[in-house]
Structure formats: structure tokens, C-alpha cells
Design an enzyme around this catalytic site. Structure first.
Site, PDB file in Angstrom:
ATOM      1  N   SER A  86       0.799  -1.226   0.000  1.00 63.72           N
ATOM      2  CA  SER A  86       0.000   0.000   0.000  1.00 63.72           C
ATOM      3  C   SER A  86       0.831   1.275   0.000  1.00 63.72           C
ATOM      4  CB  SER A  86      -0.961   0.018   1.192  1.00 63.72           C
ATOM      5  OG  SER A  86      -0.252   0.188   2.405  1.00 63.72           O
ATOM      6  N   LYS A 124       0.641   4.743   6.946  1.00 60.21           N
ATOM      7  CA  LYS A 124      -0.070   5.516   5.932  1.00 60.21           C
ATOM      8  C   LYS A 124       0.355   6.979   5.994  1.00 60.21           C
ATOM      9  CE  LYS A 124      -2.893   2.279   4.414  1.00 60.21           C
ATOM     10  NZ  LYS A 124      -2.020   1.145   4.626  1.00 60.21           N
TER      11      LYS A 124
END
Length: 169
Positions: A86, A124
């Protein structure tokens, strides 16, 4: 002889290095940008606390996988092994080690280790707004996680990602 010198120069060119390096007259890292040699520097050890995608609290002492040596001047308190893809557009790949400086807050737009609902750890890019938080992956194949209003309390910043290390394969 001149033939030997020419051959060494050929090898150096093919290996993208210098004849001096091949003959042991200089070290490999002297002219490589962004390479941080450990030799000749003060170092310290920080714990590698397992994988960022783990489902148990990552700061628990029993999760220390091993200790990693790093230069004193790198700001990090612990590190985590990344799992998944990701964050590939930030050049962070599956298996990379990410160095984390433990802190409760980050600036909007910084990459952070985040705990969701006290159990799910993720790495993230954090976008902070007055009424919501976005946990943004660096891969268009994944959707951002958005937490509005009271849901923002589900997100806890563990620390800011300061550096990462990739294994050359």
C-alpha cells in the site's frame, strides 16, 4: 601493463564503478549519493518490533524481534517491518524496514505508524482536517481510510516514519 589497465577499466565501466575501487584504492560508498555508511560513526541499537500489519499492540516488549544498529543522528525510537504494497509510491515495499520516531502527533501529509481501534497497526500518509482524518495509502489500488467526527478517536498516531531501509535482492 596497458592491457591489464584497459581490462580493469572495462570491468569498472561494466560494473558502474571505478578502476581505483576495483583495485582496492578507494571504498565503495565514497561517491554514492544518499548512502549512509555506518563505519566511523557513533551508533546505537533500536528494537525491531515486528510487522506493521500485526493485530496485537506493536509497542509491547514481547514483540521485539531483534535490535537494529543505526547511526546516532537518525531520529528513530523503534522500527517495523512492512507487510503489503500500500505504500509503494512512497518507495516503501513489502519487507522494508521503516524507522519510527515515537510521537503522538504528526503534521498533515507526513507518513506515520497509526493504530486503529487499538489493535490494527498500519503505515499511511496522514491527512489531518478539523472534522476528519484521512489515512492515505501510496498506491492507487487501495482506498483511503476516512474517519469523521467522533470516529477520529479510533485513530492513534504511534509515531512518524523518519527513514526506511530496503533489502537489495
Amino acid at each position: 601493463t596497458d592491457v591489464a589497465g584497459a581490462k580493469i577499466a572495462e570491468f569498472a565501466k561494466a560494473l558502474r564503478t571505478t578502476s581505483s575501487y576495483l583495485m582496492g584504492l578507494e571504498t565503495a560508498y565514497e561517491n554514492i549519493p544518499n548512502l549512509i555508511p555506518l563505519s566511523g560513526r557513533n551508533t546505537r541499537k533500536i528494537p525491531l518490533l515486528g510487522t506493521i500489519a500485526c493485530g496485537t499492540p506493536i509497542l509491547a516488549a514481547e514483540n521485539v524481534e531483534k535490535e537494529i544498529v543505526l547511526p546516532d543522528d537518525l531520529a528513530a525510537d523503534f522500527c517495523l517491518r512492512c507487510k503489503g504494497d500500500s505504500m509503494i509510491n512512497a518507495r516503501i515495499f513489502d519487507g522494508d524496514i521503516v524507522y519510527i520516531r515515537q510521537q503522538d502527533e504528526v503534521e498533515s501529509g507526513e507518513i506515520a505508524a497509526v493504530l486503529i481501534d487499538g489493535t490494527e497497526a498500519t503505515l499511511k500518509r496522514v491527512r489531518i482536517f478539523e472534522d476528519h482524518i484521512i489515512l492515505e495509502p501510496e498506491n492507487p489500488m487501495y482506498k483511503p481510510l476516512v474517519f469523521w467526527g467522533d470516529e477520529m478517536n479510533r485513530v492513534r498516531i504511534i509515531g512518524k516514519a523518519t527513514h526506511f531501509m530496503s533489502e537489495v535482492v
